[in-house]
Design an enzyme around this catalytic site. Structure first.
Site, short mmCIF file in Angstrom:
data_model
loop_
_atom_site.label_atom_id
_atom_site.label_comp_id
_atom_site.label_asym_id
_atom_site.label_seq_id
_atom_site.Cartn_x
_atom_site.Cartn_y
_atom_site.Cartn_z
N ASP A 160 0.88 -1.18 0.00
CA ASP A 160 0.00 0.00 0.00
C ASP A 160 0.91 1.23 0.00
OD1 ASP A 160 -2.30 1.69 0.34
OD2 ASP A 160 -1.90 1.79 2.49
N CYS B 36 -4.53 -1.23 -1.86
CA CYS B 36 -4.63 0.21 -2.11
C CYS B 36 -5.51 0.42 -3.34
CB CYS B 36 -3.22 0.74 -2.38
SG CYS B 36 -3.16 2.49 -2.78
N GLU C 15 -1.68 8.01 8.78
CA GLU C 15 -0.23 7.72 8.83
C GLU C 15 0.37 8.21 10.15
OE1 GLU C 15 2.20 6.56 6.00
OE2 GLU C 15 0.30 5.52 5.78
N HIS D 176 -6.85 3.45 3.97
CA HIS D 176 -6.57 4.24 5.19
C HIS D 176 -7.86 4.62 5.92
CE1 HIS D 176 -2.59 4.75 3.36
NE2 HIS D 176 -2.16 5.19 4.53
N1 DGL Z 1 -4.50 3.69 0.83
C1 DGL Z 1 -4.66 4.19 -0.46
C2 DGL Z 1 -5.96 3.74 -1.14
O1 DGL Z 1 -6.57 2.77 -0.75
C3 DGL Z 1 -4.46 5.65 -0.74
C4 DGL Z 1 -3.78 6.60 0.16
C5 DGL Z 1 -2.87 7.58 -0.62
O2 DGL Z 1 -3.34 8.60 -1.14
O3 DGL Z 1 -1.70 7.26 -0.71
O4 DGL Z 1 -6.37 4.34 -2.10
#
Ligand code: DGL
Length: 277
Positions: free
Chosen positions: A11, A74, A153, A187
């Site tokens: 991710d 992600c 984060e 996230h």
């Molecule tokens: N965790 C990521 C998602 O599922 C995105 C977070 C980011 O912008 O890096 O899209």
């Protein structure tokens, strides 16, 4: 057949731990290597090319550690890079994820669905195709959430700043009468309790983590790739950021003692590969 090799997960940061949690619940004996690309986060503001490049690098790293399957934990990286990774490794099980628009459109009673996701996900061709397929009978209101992944984060799941930022993203969805909200970024799943509080008990929240774990299990079974070991699986965590705070965030979100190892840079990775050949 028993395959003890690890599952590789990546991710842009610690968000994918919400997916790992589901994988762990379903596949307790599998070994796992998790890569958090926090040094290059957020992906949501990066170009498709940059995300592809990072996704290729992280996948190569995981495959060098003999991973038998990859999970792109992600939504943003899936939208940008899943096709590229599948072209590069056509025989490898690669599980991606996308915002849960399909179940959300089936669940809404008001006829309005809200989607919280990154800019990168919402502007992607993949998301447009998802709306074309499932979004024609209901209103799908999309809400990009700049700054929100950074709160996760930092491990700030319920500070006044996180609350205010999240509220500014949830209110427009409620005003549009959404009764289902899709958590379209891994996230944001860590902010579920806060979203629920801000949206109220009548709004249903949907995410994709459990579906990803189920799909991974199906692919492992189909490929004869499950481990038959009975011991608890291990987890190894890698990160591209040198920020010492990230270990605290890992322990806070993972609820277990764990530390990150520092990922190599693409340059040092290539150098060590050429020394090996
Ligand atoms: N965790 C990521 C998602 O599922 C995105 C977070 C980011 O912008 O890096 O899209």
């Amino acid at each position: 057949m028993s395959d003890p090799h690890p599952i590789g997960i990546f991710d842009s940061g610690v968000g994918g731990l919400s997916v790992l949690r589901e994988i762990r619940a379903r596949l307790p004996h599998e070994n796992v290597i998790y890569c958090a690309d926090s040094g290059f986060a957020p992906y949501g503001n990066r170009s498709t090319e940059e995300i592809r490049e990072r996704s290729l690098f992280l996948s190569q790293f995981l495959l060098q550690h003999a991973c038998k399957a990859l999970v792109i934990a992600c939504n943003t990286a899936t939208a940008a890079a899943a096709d590229t990774l599948r072209q590069r490794w056509p025989d490898l099980p690669i599980i991606g994820m996308e915002p849960a628009v399909k179940p959300a459109t089936a669940a809404t009673r008001s006829g309005v669905v809200g989607v919280l996701a990154t800019v990168g996900t919402l502007v992607s061709a993949r998301f447009a195709a998802l709306l074309d397929t499932f979004g024609s009978d209901v209103d799908v209101i999309t809400q990009p959430c700049p700054g929100l992944m950074e709160c996760v984060e930092r491990g700030e799941l319920d500070t006044s700043a996180t609350r205010a930022l999240l509220d500014s993203y949830v209110q427009p969805l409620l005003q549009a009468d959404a009764d289902v909200i899709v958590l379209g970024c891994t996230h944001y799943v860590f902010l579920r309790a806060l979203v629920q509080e801000l949206a109220g008990p009548d709004v249903r929240l949907i995410d994709t983590g459990a579906a990803v774990a189920a799909q991974l299990e199906r692919r492992l079974i189909a490929g004869g790739l499950l481990t038959l070991a009975q011991a608890e699986g291990t987890e190894n965590f890698w990160i591209s950021s040198e920020d010492p705070q990230m270990n605290a965030t890992l322990q806070f979100l993972w609820h277990k003692k764990a530390t990150f190892s520092l990922l190599p840079t693409p340059e040092s990775h290539n150098a060590s590969r050429s020394l090996m050949t």
